[in-house]
Design a protein around this motif. Structure first.
Motif, PDB file in Angstrom:
ATOM      1  N   GLY A 182       2.056 -36.134 -11.137  1.00 45.44           N
ATOM      2  CA  GLY A 182       2.883 -35.834 -12.306  1.00 45.44           C
ATOM      3  C   GLY A 182       2.197 -34.902 -13.287  1.00 45.44           C
ATOM      4  O   GLY A 182       2.838 -34.066 -13.924  1.00 45.44           O
ATOM      5  N   GLU A 183       0.878 -35.038 -13.410  1.00 49.24           N
ATOM      6  CA  GLU A 183       0.111 -34.178 -14.319  1.00 49.24           C
ATOM      7  C   GLU A 183       0.180 -32.724 -13.864  1.00 49.24           C
ATOM      8  O   GLU A 183       0.355 -31.809 -14.688  1.00 49.24           O
ATOM      9  N   LEU A 184       0.044 -32.522 -12.571  1.00 51.06           N
ATOM     10  CA  LEU A 184       0.026 -31.163 -12.039  1.00 51.06           C
ATOM     11  C   LEU A 184       1.410 -30.527 -12.089  1.00 51.06           C
ATOM     12  O   LEU A 184       1.552 -29.333 -12.376  1.00 51.06           O
ATOM     13  N   LEU A 185       2.441 -31.324 -11.831  1.00 52.69           N
ATOM     14  CA  LEU A 185       3.805 -30.799 -11.913  1.00 52.69           C
ATOM     15  C   LEU A 185       4.164 -30.368 -13.331  1.00 52.69           C
ATOM     16  O   LEU A 185       5.005 -29.490 -13.527  1.00 52.69           O
ATOM     17  N   ALA A 186       3.510 -30.974 -14.330  1.00 57.47           N
ATOM     18  CA  ALA A 186       3.873 -30.715 -15.727  1.00 57.47           C
ATOM     19  C   ALA A 186       3.186 -29.496 -16.333  1.00 57.47           C
ATOM     20  O   ALA A 186       3.580 -29.045 -17.414  1.00 57.47           O
ATOM     21  N   ILE A 187       2.162 -28.936 -15.680  1.00 55.64           N
ATOM     22  CA  ILE A 187       1.429 -27.846 -16.331  1.00 55.64           C
ATOM     23  C   ILE A 187       2.263 -26.562 -16.385  1.00 55.64           C
ATOM     24  O   ILE A 187       3.032 -26.259 -15.479  1.00 55.64           O
ATOM     25  N   THR A 188       2.087 -25.845 -17.493  1.00 54.91           N
ATOM     26  CA  THR A 188       2.699 -24.523 -17.652  1.00 54.91           C
ATOM     27  C   THR A 188       1.575 -23.492 -17.609  1.00 54.91           C
ATOM     28  O   THR A 188       0.390 -23.837 -17.628  1.00 54.91           O
ATOM     29  N   TRP A 189       1.945 -22.215 -17.583  1.00 50.00           N
ATOM     30  CA  TRP A 189       0.918 -21.168 -17.507  1.00 50.00           C
ATOM     31  C   TRP A 189       0.044 -21.139 -18.757  1.00 50.00           C
ATOM     32  O   TRP A 189      -1.098 -20.682 -18.724  1.00 50.00           O
ATOM     33  N   LYS A 190       0.572 -21.685 -19.851  1.00 53.81           N
ATOM     34  CA  LYS A 190      -0.222 -21.782 -21.078  1.00 53.81           C
ATOM     35  C   LYS A 190      -1.424 -22.715 -20.887  1.00 53.81           C
ATOM     36  O   LYS A 190      -2.448 -22.580 -21.567  1.00 53.81           O
ATOM     37  N   ASP A 191      -1.315 -23.663 -19.954  1.00 54.13           N
ATOM     38  CA  ASP A 191      -2.377 -24.647 -19.718  1.00 54.13           C
ATOM     39  C   ASP A 191      -3.469 -24.131 -18.784  1.00 54.13           C
ATOM     40  O   ASP A 191      -4.481 -24.809 -18.587  1.00 54.13           O
ATOM     41  N   VAL A 192      -3.261 -22.954 -18.213  1.00 58.39           N
ATOM     42  CA  VAL A 192      -4.225 -22.406 -17.254  1.00 58.39           C
ATOM     43  C   VAL A 192      -5.055 -21.327 -17.939  1.00 58.39           C
ATOM     44  O   VAL A 192      -4.517 -20.317 -18.399  1.00 58.39           O
ATOM     45  N   ASN A 193      -6.366 -21.546 -18.014  1.00 61.60           N
ATOM     46  CA  ASN A 193      -7.269 -20.613 -18.685  1.00 61.60           C
ATOM     47  C   ASN A 193      -8.120 -19.902 -17.629  1.00 61.60           C
ATOM     48  O   ASN A 193      -9.053 -20.487 -17.076  1.00 61.60           O
ATOM     49  N   PHE A 194      -7.792 -18.635 -17.366  1.00 60.40           N
ATOM     50  CA  PHE A 194      -8.502 -17.890 -16.328  1.00 60.40           C
ATOM     51  C   PHE A 194      -9.873 -17.395 -16.803  1.00 60.40           C
ATOM     52  O   PHE A 194     -10.733 -17.087 -15.987  1.00 60.40           O
ATOM     53  N   ASP A 195     -10.081 -17.331 -18.116  1.00 63.26           N
ATOM     54  CA  ASP A 195     -11.386 -16.915 -18.630  1.00 63.26           C
ATOM     55  C   ASP A 195     -12.437 -17.998 -18.386  1.00 63.26           C
ATOM     56  O   ASP A 195     -13.586 -17.702 -18.034  1.00 63.26           O
ATOM     57  N   ASP A 196     -12.044 -19.259 -18.574  1.00 63.76           N
ATOM     58  CA  ASP A 196     -12.984 -20.375 -18.406  1.00 63.76           C
ATOM     59  C   ASP A 196     -12.826 -21.099 -17.071  1.00 63.76           C
ATOM     60  O   ASP A 196     -13.562 -22.044 -16.773  1.00 63.76           O
ATOM     61  N   ASN A 197     -11.812 -20.680 -16.276  1.00 63.80           N
ATOM     62  CA  ASN A 197     -11.510 -21.374 -15.004  1.00 63.80           C
ATOM     63  C   ASN A 197     -11.205 -22.857 -15.235  1.00 63.80           C
ATOM     64  O   ASN A 197     -11.728 -23.747 -14.565  1.00 63.80           O
ATOM     65  N   THR A 198     -10.320 -23.126 -16.199  1.00 63.53           N
ATOM     66  CA  THR A 198      -9.972 -24.515 -16.512  1.00 63.53           C
ATOM     67  C   THR A 198      -8.454 -24.719 -16.518  1.00 63.53           C
ATOM     68  O   THR A 198      -7.684 -23.772 -16.678  1.00 63.53           O
ATOM     69  N   ILE A 199      -8.074 -25.978 -16.335  1.00 61.32           N
ATOM     70  CA  ILE A 199      -6.677 -26.396 -16.467  1.00 61.32           C
ATOM     71  C   ILE A 199      -6.633 -27.521 -17.493  1.00 61.32           C
ATOM     72  O   ILE A 199      -7.382 -28.496 -17.404  1.00 61.32           O
ATOM     73  N   ASP A 200      -5.751 -27.374 -18.472  1.00 62.44           N
ATOM     74  CA  ASP A 200      -5.619 -28.341 -19.567  1.00 62.44           C
ATOM     75  C   ASP A 200      -4.509 -29.340 -19.229  1.00 62.44           C
ATOM     76  O   ASP A 200      -3.346 -28.972 -19.078  1.00 62.44           O
ATOM     77  N   ILE A 201      -4.876 -30.619 -19.115  1.00 61.86           N
ATOM     78  CA  ILE A 201      -3.902 -31.673 -18.840  1.00 61.86           C
ATOM     79  C   ILE A 201      -3.538 -32.346 -20.162  1.00 61.86           C
ATOM     80  O   ILE A 201      -4.379 -32.967 -20.810  1.00 61.86           O
ATOM     81  N   ASN A 202      -2.298 -32.189 -20.592  1.00 62.81           N
ATOM     82  CA  ASN A 202      -1.863 -32.748 -21.868  1.00 62.81           C
ATOM     83  C   ASN A 202      -0.473 -33.370 -21.803  1.00 62.81           C
ATOM     84  O   ASN A 202       0.104 -33.750 -22.829  1.00 62.81           O
ATOM     85  N   LYS A 203       0.096 -33.490 -20.595  1.00 56.27           N
ATOM     86  CA  LYS A 203       1.425 -34.070 -20.395  1.00 56.27           C
ATOM     87  C   LYS A 203       1.565 -34.456 -18.924  1.00 56.27           C
ATOM     88  O   LYS A 203       0.706 -34.145 -18.101  1.00 56.27           O
ATOM     89  N   THR A 204       2.648 -35.129 -18.607  1.00 49.60           N
ATOM     90  CA  THR A 204       2.874 -35.514 -17.214  1.00 49.60           C
ATOM     91  C   THR A 204       4.371 -35.596 -16.948  1.00 49.60           C
ATOM     92  O   THR A 204       5.171 -35.645 -17.897  1.00 49.60           O
TER      93      THR A 204
END
Length: 323
Positions: A182-204
């Motif tokens: 559910g966490e992965l299905l909820a991510i938007t492109w705003k949650d993906v940071n290509f500069d730091d190679n991170t994904i922000d999980i803040n919803k599900t």
């Protein structure tokens, strides 16, 4: 014969009593219950609905959803039209057998607990005088502690059969990020940071709705490996999306969970690897980290557990014994 509240006499037969005192007790309960009007002997479905309305006003929304799901999926198919006073110990034991044939032991136990709670509610509301689920007792079998997961080699065998960039990226993120589905299905492109190679999980995603994560510790930022981030870069270049579009889906619609499950099963058949649940990708990620020497605290943070003891309870056996 027993006399109902409207004055009619009704013939009732019961067998299987071991002693005369048991038979007398059952007779007394029959006479007592027969004195109720028919409206005081509703169906299990009606009592369950009443109980859920009571529960919803007193518990967290997340807790209510879990209970409602148990009632709808596991209890109503078996007891829906059964009159509440007609549910017997035999019915409960047959239900337990059905649950054990379909679900894991812990899930079957939780279902029995919910049933017992509903019957307790019926007693408080004076529909019943006894709780047959409590008398039968919960399932005594224990859950097998073994967990299913893939090694890196098994995952490679699985992922090489993908012909769809989005689904390939999704399962790469699952394996190398340890996310809940559910966490992965909820991510938007705003949650993906290509500069730091991170994904922000803040919803599900829960029951097709976007909600807050499972607990406070589930809010986390996960560092991802280059090869997985490169797949996401390719996907973004291909789609040229807005920042608030879902990563895994189309525009403002994420992949339907039924569609995801179907596609997953298709790739399992193609790759001929052993079948594990999508949730078991979290176990696979934890195993991957542990085999690469990561500390339990790092594993716990990546998985979003509320405390390290939870992680230890699940994965301590995967760590080598240091004596």
């Amino acid at each position: 014969y027993v006399e109902t509240k409207d004055g009619k006499r009704k013939k009732v037969m019961r067998r299987g009593f071991k002693t005369q005192s048991e038979a007398k007790k059952a007779e007394a309960e029959l006479i007592f219950n027969a004195s109720f009007e028919s409206s005081d002997n509703p169906t299990f479905a009606e009592i369950a609905k009443e109980y859920l309305e009571w529960y919803k006003q007193r518990r967290k929304t997340s807790s209510y959803r879990k209970i409602e799901s148990v009632v709808r999926i596991r209890l109503l198919p078996y007891l829906k039209n059964k009159r509440i006073q007609d549910i017997t110990k035999r019915d409960v034991m047959k239900l337990q057998n059905e649950l054990l044939n379909k679900y894991e032991i812990n899930s079957a136990k939780r279902t029995h607990t919910v049933l017992s709670s509903i019957l307790n509610y019926a007693i408080k509301m004076e529909y019943l005088t006894r709780n047959v689920a409590r008398e039968v007792g919960n399932i005594e079998a224990r859950q097998d502690k073994r967990m299913e997961y893939w090694t890196l080699d098994e995952f490679k065998k699985f992922i090489k059969h993908f012909d769809d960039l989005m689904y390939m990226a999704f399962f790469m993120c699952l394996f190398f990020g340890g996310f809940r589905k559910g966490e992965l299905l909820a991510i938007t492109w705003k949650d993906v940071n290509f500069d730091d190679n991170t994904i922000d999980i803040n919803k599900t995603v829960s029951r097709n709705k976007i909600t807050s994560p499972k607990n406070e510790s589930s809010n986390r930022v996960i560092k991802m490996p280059n090869h997985t981030m490169n797949l996401l870069r390719q996907l973004k270049l291909k789609r040229k999306p807005k920042l608030d579009y879902f990563v895994f889906g189309e525009f403002y619609d994420h992949i339907a969970e039924t569609t995801l499950d179907r596609r997953y099963d298709e790739y399992i058949k193609k790759s001929k690897v052993k079948h594990i649940r999508i949730h078991d990708f979290r176990h696979s990620h934890a195993s991957y980290l542990i085999n690469n020497g990561y500390d339990i605290q790092i594993v716990s943070k990546r998985l979003g557990h509320s405390n390290v003891s939870t992680t230890l309870d699940i994965y301590a056996h995967l760590y080598p014994n240091k004596e």
